[in-house]
Design a protein around this motif. Structure first.
Motif, PDB file in Angstrom:
ATOM      1  N   LYS A 107       0.842  -1.180   0.217  1.00 57.69           N
ATOM      2  CA  LYS A 107      -0.057  -0.038   0.022  1.00 57.69           C
ATOM      3  C   LYS A 107       0.832   1.287   0.140  1.00 57.69           C
ATOM      4  N   ALA A 108       1.355   1.857  -1.236  1.00 55.04           N
ATOM      5  CA  ALA A 108       1.849   2.974  -1.378  1.00 55.04           C
ATOM      6  C   ALA A 108       1.925   3.290  -2.896  1.00 55.04           C
ATOM      7  N   PRO A 109       1.828   4.452  -3.481  1.00 55.21           N
ATOM      8  CA  PRO A 109       1.473   4.646  -4.767  1.00 55.21           C
ATOM      9  C   PRO A 109       2.986   4.547  -5.430  1.00 55.21           C
ATOM     10  N   LEU A 110       2.613   4.131  -6.886  1.00 58.90           N
ATOM     11  CA  LEU A 110       3.838   4.227  -7.631  1.00 58.90           C
ATOM     12  C   LEU A 110       3.931   5.504  -8.567  1.00 58.90           C
ATOM     13  N   ILE A 111       4.785   6.199  -9.005  1.00 58.38           N
ATOM     14  CA  ILE A 111       4.842   7.320  -9.787  1.00 58.38           C
ATOM     15  C   ILE A 111       4.998   6.837 -11.194  1.00 58.38           C
ATOM     16  N   GLY A 112       3.945   6.960 -12.032  1.00 55.61           N
ATOM     17  CA  GLY A 112       3.788   6.566 -13.332  1.00 55.61           C
ATOM     18  C   GLY A 112       4.857   6.944 -14.344  1.00 55.61           C
ATOM     19  N   GLY A 113       5.317   8.154 -14.245  1.00 54.54           N
ATOM     20  CA  GLY A 113       6.222   8.837 -15.195  1.00 54.54           C
ATOM     21  C   GLY A 113       7.621   8.284 -14.930  1.00 54.54           C
ATOM     22  N   CYS A 114       7.943   7.575 -14.085  1.00 54.99           N
ATOM     23  CA  CYS A 114       9.211   7.181 -13.813  1.00 54.99           C
ATOM     24  C   CYS A 114       9.724   5.978 -14.485  1.00 54.99           C
ATOM     25  N   LEU A 115      11.176   5.621 -14.653  1.00 54.01           N
ATOM     26  CA  LEU A 115      11.806   4.762 -15.429  1.00 54.01           C
ATOM     27  C   LEU A 115      11.376   3.392 -14.833  1.00 54.01           C
ATOM     28  N   ALA A 116      11.361   3.367 -13.494  1.00 57.15           N
ATOM     29  CA  ALA A 116      10.889   1.933 -12.805  1.00 57.15           C
ATOM     30  C   ALA A 116      10.555   2.110 -11.400  1.00 57.15           C
ATOM     31  N   ALA A 117       9.902   1.361 -10.841  1.00 54.52           N
ATOM     32  CA  ALA A 117       9.526   1.320  -9.533  1.00 54.52           C
ATOM     33  C   ALA A 117       9.663  -0.142  -8.962  1.00 54.52           C
ATOM     34  N   ILE A 118       9.886   0.000  -7.480  1.00 55.84           N
ATOM     35  CA  ILE A 118      10.115  -1.203  -6.862  1.00 55.84           C
ATOM     36  C   ILE A 118       9.337  -1.176  -5.524  1.00 55.84           C
ATOM     37  N   GLU A 119       8.352  -2.299  -5.654  1.00 53.58           N
ATOM     38  CA  GLU A 119       7.361  -2.199  -4.270  1.00 53.58           C
ATOM     39  C   GLU A 119       8.321  -2.845  -3.249  1.00 53.58           C
ATOM     40  N   CYS A 120       8.329  -2.274  -2.128  1.00 52.38           N
ATOM     41  CA  CYS A 120       9.129  -2.872  -0.976  1.00 52.38           C
ATOM     42  C   CYS A 120       8.374  -3.089   0.111  1.00 52.38           C
ATOM     43  N   LYS A 121       8.601  -4.172   0.981  1.00 55.67           N
ATOM     44  CA  LYS A 121       8.319  -4.334   2.368  1.00 55.67           C
ATOM     45  C   LYS A 121       9.448  -3.962   3.437  1.00 55.67           C
ATOM     46  N   LEU A 122       9.235  -3.326   4.602  1.00 54.08           N
ATOM     47  CA  LEU A 122      10.410  -3.007   5.489  1.00 54.08           C
ATOM     48  C   LEU A 122      10.547  -4.278   6.296  1.00 54.08           C
ATOM     49  N   THR A 123      11.858  -4.992   6.244  1.00 58.00           N
ATOM     50  CA  THR A 123      12.199  -6.094   7.080  1.00 58.00           C
ATOM     51  C   THR A 123      13.185  -5.821   8.266  1.00 58.00           C
ATOM     52  N   ASP A 124      13.767  -4.480   8.240  1.00 59.07           N
ATOM     53  CA  ASP A 124      14.579  -4.448   9.358  1.00 59.07           C
ATOM     54  C   ASP A 124      14.739  -2.928   9.729  1.00 59.07           C
ATOM     55  N   TYR A 125      15.146  -2.636  10.672  1.00 64.39           N
ATOM     56  CA  TYR A 125      15.566  -1.041  10.934  1.00 64.39           C
ATOM     57  C   TYR A 125      16.666  -0.901  11.768  1.00 64.39           C
ATOM     58  N   ILE A 126      17.846  -0.292  11.188  1.00 63.83           N
ATOM     59  CA  ILE A 126      19.138  -0.062  11.979  1.00 63.83           C
ATOM     60  C   ILE A 126      19.188   1.105  12.534  1.00 63.83           C
ATOM     61  N   GLU A 127      18.659   1.204  13.721  1.00 65.02           N
ATOM     62  CA  GLU A 127      18.498   2.763  14.235  1.00 65.02           C
ATOM     63  C   GLU A 127      19.607   3.409  14.453  1.00 65.02           C
ATOM     64  N   PRO A 128      20.804   2.733  14.859  1.00 63.01           N
ATOM     65  CA  PRO A 128      21.843   3.845  15.156  1.00 63.01           C
ATOM     66  C   PRO A 128      22.102   4.649  13.727  1.00 63.01           C
ATOM     67  N   TYR A 129      21.986   3.959  12.745  1.00 65.33           N
ATOM     68  CA  TYR A 129      22.439   4.689  11.435  1.00 65.33           C
ATOM     69  C   TYR A 129      21.166   5.239  10.519  1.00 65.33           C
ATOM     70  N   GLY A 130      20.160   5.103  11.036  1.00 63.41           N
ATOM     71  CA  GLY A 130      18.657   5.402  10.290  1.00 63.41           C
ATOM     72  C   GLY A 130      18.598   4.631   9.003  1.00 63.41           C
ATOM     73  N   GLY A 136      12.523  -5.910  -1.857  1.00 65.21           N
ATOM     74  CA  GLY A 136      11.782  -5.464  -2.916  1.00 65.21           C
ATOM     75  C   GLY A 136      11.004  -6.704  -3.089  1.00 65.21           C
ATOM     76  N   VAL A 137       9.381  -6.531  -3.495  1.00 67.45           N
ATOM     77  CA  VAL A 137       8.577  -7.726  -3.922  1.00 67.45           C
ATOM     78  C   VAL A 137       7.882  -7.457  -5.058  1.00 67.45           C
ATOM     79  N   GLN A 138       8.122  -6.417  -6.104  1.00 65.01           N
ATOM     80  CA  GLN A 138       7.491  -6.232  -7.425  1.00 65.01           C
ATOM     81  C   GLN A 138       8.513  -5.055  -8.078  1.00 65.01           C
ATOM     82  N   LEU A 139       8.710  -5.666  -9.189  1.00 68.66           N
ATOM     83  CA  LEU A 139       9.474  -4.512 -10.091  1.00 68.66           C
ATOM     84  C   LEU A 139       8.445  -4.001 -11.171  1.00 68.66           C
ATOM     85  N   TRP A 140       8.450  -2.572 -11.455  1.00 67.09           N
ATOM     86  CA  TRP A 140       7.694  -1.991 -12.460  1.00 67.09           C
ATOM     87  C   TRP A 140       8.798  -1.354 -13.377  1.00 67.09           C
ATOM     88  N   GLU A 141       8.433  -1.540 -14.546  1.00 68.32           N
ATOM     89  CA  GLU A 141       9.405  -0.916 -15.585  1.00 68.32           C
ATOM     90  C   GLU A 141       8.634  -0.172 -16.862  1.00 68.32           C
TER      91      GLU A 141
END
Lengths: 183, 183
Positions: A107-130, A136-141
């Motif tokens: 659930k997050a929009p793609l921007i249609g005019g781009c060269l590509a887009a990659i739908e992603c799920k967050l799997t980890d957060y390494i907090e000390p470094y942000g 990546g779960v889906q590529l759009w070209e």
């Protein structure tokens, strides 16, 4: 944009593409510009580095998903504009006339005019470094888009588009995954 | 190369430069090619991602230091060659005719013909992802080098050099650290 082979997704990122990172929280969509990004493996796992000064960064932590969109050189003014306006000031999609496209797996929009887009799920957060670790779960070209040059930020307010092209595939054959030629 | 202002070091990396990463263990020097790299902050903290298949990766874990050298487009064949030969097969510095230069603050050679080099200390290792967190401690620049274009890897055996240049400093002024224009 049309669905592409996920194995190729990392080839849109590895060169250091400036990214438009889209998020959605119910009715509210937002987008931020990120150039601190790195491929972590070919599946692909992707790292982006940002911080809580970006509303969209916090939104990824809350929603656990986002879309990484790869603008081409014809979108450089928009990419910089998106990076200099805060999401609380306006609806960036309207303000910058970004054409939304429906994602397939997050659930997050793609921007249609781009060269590509990659739908992603967050799997980890390494907090000390942000560092957000994204899978990546889906590529759009966008194979019909004429402007193919990716944008790279130097970090000092200047940018380069892709220039001279070099094909060294034969020399690197043994080290490359198969069938991943970037469009 | 001559010593430069460390505040500018990140501007040689942020666009996604292919890097030659030099290490030294007593008599033995080695170098690997890395394109999975990301700026983490302006101090600069820098992340590179690699793995134990690279002898130089293990050497950084043992010696806690390295030099990140930024080749220009005239060195693309060498950068690819360095990335496809294993350090156990030869002395890569001799094989690729790399001119070593003495570092100031770490024990790892600089490559004199590069656009820039950043001496780094290892400050952290994020093992699940093979991420080395490096702190830049000294910048070297090569202001007289004629070839200024940085190389970017697409990950599929093809590369781009820096192409068209865009200066959007005025639009981004509020978001930029001061005095960091890349040479």
């Amino acid at each position: 944009m049309i669905k592409g082979n996920l194995d190729k997704a990392f080839t849109y990122l590895e060169s250091g593409a400036v990214l438009l990172v889209c998020v959605s929280e119910g009715k509210k969509d937002n987008v931020m510009t990120v150039s601190w990004q790195m491929v972590l493996d070919f599946t692909p796992l992707i790292a982006i580095c940002s911080g809580s000064w970006n509303e969209s960064f916090e939104a990824i932590l809350r929603t656990k998903q986002c879309c990484l969109c790869v603008p081409a050189a014809d979108m450089i003014e928009k990419a910089v504009g998106i990076g200099t306006i805060h999401g609380s000031q306006c609806d960036k999609f309207k303000h910058f006339n970004l054409k939304k496209q429906k994602p397939a797996k997050v659930k997050a929009p793609l921007i249609g005019g781009c060269l590509a887009a990659i739908e992603c799920k967050l799997t980890d957060y390494i907090e000390p470094y942000g560092i957000l670790v994204l899978k990546g779960v889906q590529l759009w070209e966008n194979p019909l888009k004429k402007e193919r040059r990716i944008i790279h930020a130097n970090g000092d307010g200047t940018f380069f588009a892709d220039g001279e092209f070099y094909n060294l595939r034969e020399k690197m054959r043994e080290r490359l995954p198969e069938g991943v030629e970037r469009l």
